[in-house]
Design a protein around this motif. Sequence first.
Motif, PDB file in Angstrom:
ATOM      1  N   ASP A  79       0.834  -1.208   0.000  1.00  0.00           N
ATOM      2  CA  ASP A  79       0.000   0.000   0.000  1.00  0.00           C
ATOM      3  C   ASP A  79       0.867   1.255   0.000  1.00  0.00           C
ATOM      4  OD1 ASP A  79      -2.215  -1.642   0.045  1.00  0.00           O
ATOM      5  OD2 ASP A  79      -2.590  -1.382   2.209  1.00  0.00           O
ATOM      6  N   ARG A  80       1.950   1.232   0.759  1.00  0.00           N
ATOM      7  CA  ARG A  80       2.840   2.403   0.824  1.00  0.00           C
ATOM      8  C   ARG A  80       3.602   2.599  -0.475  1.00  0.00           C
ATOM      9  NH1 ARG A  80       5.185   3.992   6.421  1.00  0.00           N
ATOM     10  NH2 ARG A  80       6.017   5.523   4.980  1.00  0.00           N
ATOM     11  N   ILE A  81       3.986   1.505  -1.113  1.00  0.00           N
ATOM     12  CA  ILE A  81       4.670   1.598  -2.414  1.00  0.00           C
ATOM     13  C   ILE A  81       3.729   2.228  -3.440  1.00  0.00           C
ATOM     14  CG2 ILE A  81       5.550   0.244  -4.369  1.00  0.00           C
ATOM     15  CD1 ILE A  81       6.700  -1.701  -2.212  1.00  0.00           C
ATOM     16  N   ASN A  82       2.489   1.736  -3.478  1.00  0.00           N
ATOM     17  CA  ASN A  82       1.518   2.291  -4.416  1.00  0.00           C
ATOM     18  C   ASN A  82       1.272   3.768  -4.142  1.00  0.00           C
ATOM     19  OD1 ASN A  82       1.266  -0.189  -5.688  1.00  0.00           O
ATOM     20  ND2 ASN A  82      -0.485  -0.802  -4.468  1.00  0.00           N
ATOM     21  N   LEU A  83       1.155   4.123  -2.876  1.00  0.00           N
ATOM     22  CA  LEU A  83       0.963   5.519  -2.503  1.00  0.00           C
ATOM     23  C   LEU A  83       2.168   6.361  -2.903  1.00  0.00           C
ATOM     24  CD1 LEU A  83      -0.625   7.749  -1.038  1.00  0.00           C
ATOM     25  CD2 LEU A  83       0.497   7.021   1.083  1.00  0.00           C
ATOM     26  N   ARG A  84       3.355   5.824  -2.707  1.00  0.00           N
ATOM     27  CA  ARG A  84       4.570   6.559  -3.064  1.00  0.00           C
ATOM     28  C   ARG A  84       4.597   6.855  -4.557  1.00  0.00           C
ATOM     29  NH1 ARG A  84       9.864   6.124  -4.819  1.00  0.00           N
ATOM     30  NH2 ARG A  84      11.368   7.381  -3.676  1.00  0.00           N
ATOM     31  N   PHE A  85       4.225   5.885  -5.381  1.00  0.00           N
ATOM     32  CA  PHE A  85       4.230   6.127  -6.821  1.00  0.00           C
ATOM     33  C   PHE A  85       3.168   7.164  -7.194  1.00  0.00           C
ATOM     34  CE2 PHE A  85       3.252   4.848 -11.309  1.00  0.00           C
ATOM     35  CZ  PHE A  85       4.391   5.422 -11.842  1.00  0.00           C
ATOM     36  N   ASP A  86       2.013   7.091  -6.568  1.00  0.00           N
ATOM     37  CA  ASP A  86       0.982   8.113  -6.817  1.00  0.00           C
ATOM     38  C   ASP A  86       1.512   9.504  -6.476  1.00  0.00           C
ATOM     39  OD1 ASP A  86      -0.771   6.139  -7.619  1.00  0.00           O
ATOM     40  OD2 ASP A  86      -1.855   6.058  -5.709  1.00  0.00           O
ATOM     41  N   ILE A  87       2.236   9.619  -5.375  1.00  0.00           N
ATOM     42  CA  ILE A  87       2.813  10.913  -4.977  1.00  0.00           C
ATOM     43  C   ILE A  87       3.857  11.361  -6.001  1.00  0.00           C
ATOM     44  CG2 ILE A  87       4.267  12.047  -3.234  1.00  0.00           C
ATOM     45  CD1 ILE A  87       2.776  10.305  -1.125  1.00  0.00           C
ATOM     46  N   MET A  88       4.673  10.411  -6.480  1.00  0.00           N
ATOM     47  CA  MET A  88       5.662  10.754  -7.502  1.00  0.00           C
ATOM     48  C   MET A  88       4.979  11.306  -8.755  1.00  0.00           C
ATOM     49  SD  MET A  88       8.269   7.493  -7.134  1.00  0.00           S
ATOM     50  CE  MET A  88       9.166   7.843  -8.634  1.00  0.00           C
ATOM     51  N   VAL A  89       3.867  10.689  -9.129  1.00  0.00           N
ATOM     52  CA  VAL A  89       3.122  11.163 -10.301  1.00  0.00           C
ATOM     53  C   VAL A  89       2.576  12.558 -10.028  1.00  0.00           C
ATOM     54  CG1 VAL A  89       1.054  10.760 -11.715  1.00  0.00           C
ATOM     55  CG2 VAL A  89       2.600   8.858 -11.172  1.00  0.00           C
ATOM     56  N   ASP A  90       1.979  12.753  -8.847  1.00  0.00           N
ATOM     57  CA  ASP A  90       1.452  14.079  -8.483  1.00  0.00           C
ATOM     58  C   ASP A  90       2.555  15.137  -8.443  1.00  0.00           C
ATOM     59  OD1 ASP A  90      -1.070  12.945  -8.253  1.00  0.00           O
ATOM     60  OD2 ASP A  90      -1.016  12.853  -6.048  1.00  0.00           O
ATOM     61  N   VAL A 141       4.865   0.089 -13.702  1.00  0.00           N
ATOM     62  CA  VAL A 141       5.870   0.683 -12.822  1.00  0.00           C
ATOM     63  C   VAL A 141       5.587   0.317 -11.364  1.00  0.00           C
ATOM     64  CG1 VAL A 141       6.899   2.843 -11.998  1.00  0.00           C
ATOM     65  CG2 VAL A 141       6.421   2.540 -14.435  1.00  0.00           C
ATOM     66  N   SER A 142       4.318   0.355 -10.964  1.00  0.00           N
ATOM     67  CA  SER A 142       3.969  -0.042  -9.594  1.00  0.00           C
ATOM     68  C   SER A 142       4.382  -1.487  -9.333  1.00  0.00           C
ATOM     69  CB  SER A 142       2.468   0.119  -9.353  1.00  0.00           C
ATOM     70  OG  SER A 142       2.121   1.469  -9.301  1.00  0.00           O
ATOM     71  N   GLN A 143       4.140  -2.343 -10.303  1.00  0.00           N
ATOM     72  CA  GLN A 143       4.509  -3.755 -10.158  1.00  0.00           C
ATOM     73  C   GLN A 143       6.027  -3.912 -10.023  1.00  0.00           C
ATOM     74  OE1 GLN A 143       3.997  -6.406 -13.596  1.00  0.00           O
ATOM     75  NE2 GLN A 143       3.025  -7.869 -12.194  1.00  0.00           N
ATOM     76  N   GLN A 144       6.788  -3.171 -10.820  1.00  0.00           N
ATOM     77  CA  GLN A 144       8.250  -3.241 -10.730  1.00  0.00           C
ATOM     78  C   GLN A 144       8.728  -2.766  -9.361  1.00  0.00           C
ATOM     79  OE1 GLN A 144      10.046  -1.165 -14.045  1.00  0.00           O
ATOM     80  NE2 GLN A 144       8.630  -2.130 -15.465  1.00  0.00           N
ATOM     81  N   MET A 145       8.097  -1.722  -8.836  1.00  0.00           N
ATOM     82  CA  MET A 145       8.475  -1.229  -7.508  1.00  0.00           C
ATOM     83  C   MET A 145       8.179  -2.282  -6.441  1.00  0.00           C
ATOM     84  SD  MET A 145       7.192   2.733  -7.871  1.00  0.00           S
ATOM     85  CE  MET A 145       7.794   3.333  -6.299  1.00  0.00           C
ATOM     86  N   ARG A 146       7.045  -2.971  -6.569  1.00  0.00           N
ATOM     87  CA  ARG A 146       6.702  -4.018  -5.597  1.00  0.00           C
ATOM     88  C   ARG A 146       7.682  -5.186  -5.695  1.00  0.00           C
ATOM     89  NH1 ARG A 146       1.481  -2.617  -7.546  1.00  0.00           N
ATOM     90  NH2 ARG A 146       1.399  -4.507  -8.806  1.00  0.00           N
ATOM     91  N   ARG A 147       8.065  -5.552  -6.917  1.00  0.00           N
ATOM     92  CA  ARG A 147       9.029  -6.644  -7.096  1.00  0.00           C
ATOM     93  C   ARG A 147      10.388  -6.279  -6.501  1.00  0.00           C
ATOM     94  NH1 ARG A 147       7.559  -8.280 -13.276  1.00  0.00           N
ATOM     95  NH2 ARG A 147       5.788  -9.621 -12.779  1.00  0.00           N
ATOM     96  N   TYR A 148      10.782  -5.037  -6.678  1.00  0.00           N
ATOM     97  CA  TYR A 148      12.047  -4.577  -6.116  1.00  0.00           C
ATOM     98  C   TYR A 148      12.008  -4.672  -4.587  1.00  0.00           C
ATOM     99  CZ  TYR A 148      16.142  -1.665  -5.268  1.00  0.00           C
ATOM    100  OH  TYR A 148      17.356  -1.193  -4.835  1.00  0.00           O
ATOM    101  N   ALA A 149      10.899  -4.246  -4.002  1.00  0.00           N
ATOM    102  CA  ALA A 149      10.747  -4.335  -2.546  1.00  0.00           C
ATOM    103  C   ALA A 149      10.778  -5.793  -2.091  1.00  0.00           C
ATOM    104  CB  ALA A 149       9.438  -3.669  -2.113  1.00  0.00           C
ATOM    105  N   LYS A 150      10.190  -6.677  -2.878  1.00  0.00           N
ATOM    106  CA  LYS A 150      10.196  -8.098  -2.522  1.00  0.00           C
ATOM    107  C   LYS A 150      11.625  -8.648  -2.528  1.00  0.00           C
ATOM    108  CE  LYS A 150       8.286 -12.567  -3.811  1.00  0.00           C
ATOM    109  NZ  LYS A 150       7.494 -13.325  -4.768  1.00  0.00           N
TER     110      LYS A 150
END
Length: 195
Positions: A87-98, A145-154
């Motif tokens: 959830d935080r990763i997804n939120l972070r990407f949304d903030i980056m877009v904003d 991009v969100s998926q790549q960020m989640r994979r990186y975190a994993k």
Amino acid sequence: IPEIDESLIEQLNKHETETLYAELAEKDVEAAQQIDALDRQKIVRAISVFLTTEKSIVEWQKLPRAGALECTSYYIALNPERQRLIDRINLRFDIMVDDGVEAEMRALYDKKYPLDLPAMTSIGAPDFYDYFDGNLPWDELMEKVSQQMRRYAKRQRTWLRGKYPYDLMVENPQTEKQDVLDGVDTFLKELSTKS
């Protein structure tokens, strides 16, 4: 490590990675054994250090850092609950877009920055180029991009659990600050009773 002349780095960057690695292996065997043959940035750095100082980068790295504190360090790892992290990763990407990541990437695209530059290998850079080329719709870009960020975190979590030499693991912190402080406090109290 002494400062390296930028013109030397520019000169080295004109050569193919394979050629550079062969030169490194010839001049600095120890460094070549520790650096991946495809890691252009580290290869260039190691060769430039050797050519400038006639000393292996490995030798430099073994020296104590000037001005470094001489004290005992403890490593604290935070391991949040999986869904909360997602959830935080997804939120972070949304903030980056904003905050304008699209405009930043557009500026790089318009300047024709090549994707093989180290900075352009970051998560999402090639996907934004595909989007700008008209090969990827916005919704798919966002999901990819969100998926790549989640994979990186994993991958980071897997590495953390398996290879990171931490002294304290704070599991599933809910309010990072307080949970971490409580965990550190307990850890330090246990250390003081052992000494």
